[in-house]
Design an enzyme around this catalytic site. Structure first.
Site, mmCIF file in Angstrom:
data_model
loop_
_atom_site.group_PDB
_atom_site.id
_atom_site.type_symbol
_atom_site.label_atom_id
_atom_site.label_comp_id
_atom_site.label_asym_id
_atom_site.label_seq_id
_atom_site.Cartn_x
_atom_site.Cartn_y
_atom_site.Cartn_z
ATOM 1 N N CYS A 1 0.835 -1.204 0.000
ATOM 2 C CA CYS A 1 0.000 0.000 0.000
ATOM 3 C C CYS A 1 0.875 1.261 0.000
ATOM 4 O O CYS A 1 1.552 1.547 0.993
ATOM 5 C CB CYS A 1 -0.912 -0.034 1.225
ATOM 6 N N CYS B 1 0.088 3.803 2.748
ATOM 7 C CA CYS B 1 0.535 3.266 4.046
ATOM 8 C C CYS B 1 2.020 3.549 4.245
ATOM 9 O O CYS B 1 2.441 3.982 5.330
ATOM 10 C CB CYS B 1 0.296 1.760 4.125
#
Length: 148
Positions: A69, A72
């Site tokens: 991600c 993230c």
């Protein structure tokens, strides 16, 4: 004698009792010696998360994330910065949703990054999306008050 706080070690999962007035002194786990509230973000597994949610007397902010991600990964330094600012009154941890799919199911995670704040054995609030450190700190303080 003053209040005593229970903290679960994020390294070994052991429950520790720490005098509340000694939280700023850098308490260590009685089993493994890891620091309990040093302002570092710890990567924890689902079992340790469950123990910490149920057992910690200090608010716990968890970043549910995954290595693939992009947002993230972009938020990770901001999350670490917030951990330093909020320590030792709030502890921050990360749970990899890919390595811990039970956490994804248990907490009904539908998108990442997702921050969930836990306090006194229950979920207090959620914040989705990548955020700067100041937003993370404000989010925590708005839900746990001057504790943080």
């Amino acid at each position: 004698m003053g209040a005593v706080l229970k903290l679960i070690c994020h390294d070994c999962g052991t429950a520790n009792r720490v005098p509340a007035d000694k939280l700023d002194a850098g308490p260590k786990c009685g089993t493994c010696g890891a620091r309990l509230a040093d302002g570092r973000v710890r990567e924890i597994d689902f079992a340790t998360l469950q123990k910490a949610v149920k057992g910690d007397d200090v608010p716990l902010l968890v970043d549910f994330w995954a290595a693939w991600c992009g947002p993230c990964r972009m938020m990770a330094p901001q999350f670490a910065k917030a951990a330093q600012a909020l320590a030792p009154r709030v502890r921050l941890a990360k749970v990899d949703t890919q390595a811990n799919p039970d956490a994804t199911v248990r907490y009904d995670i539908r998108g990442i990054p997702l921050l969930i704040l836990f306090h006194r054995g229950r979920e207090v609030a959620r914040l989705s999306g990548a955020r700067p450190a100041a937003d993370i700190e404000a989010f925590v303080r708005s839900h746990v008050g001057e504790t943080a």
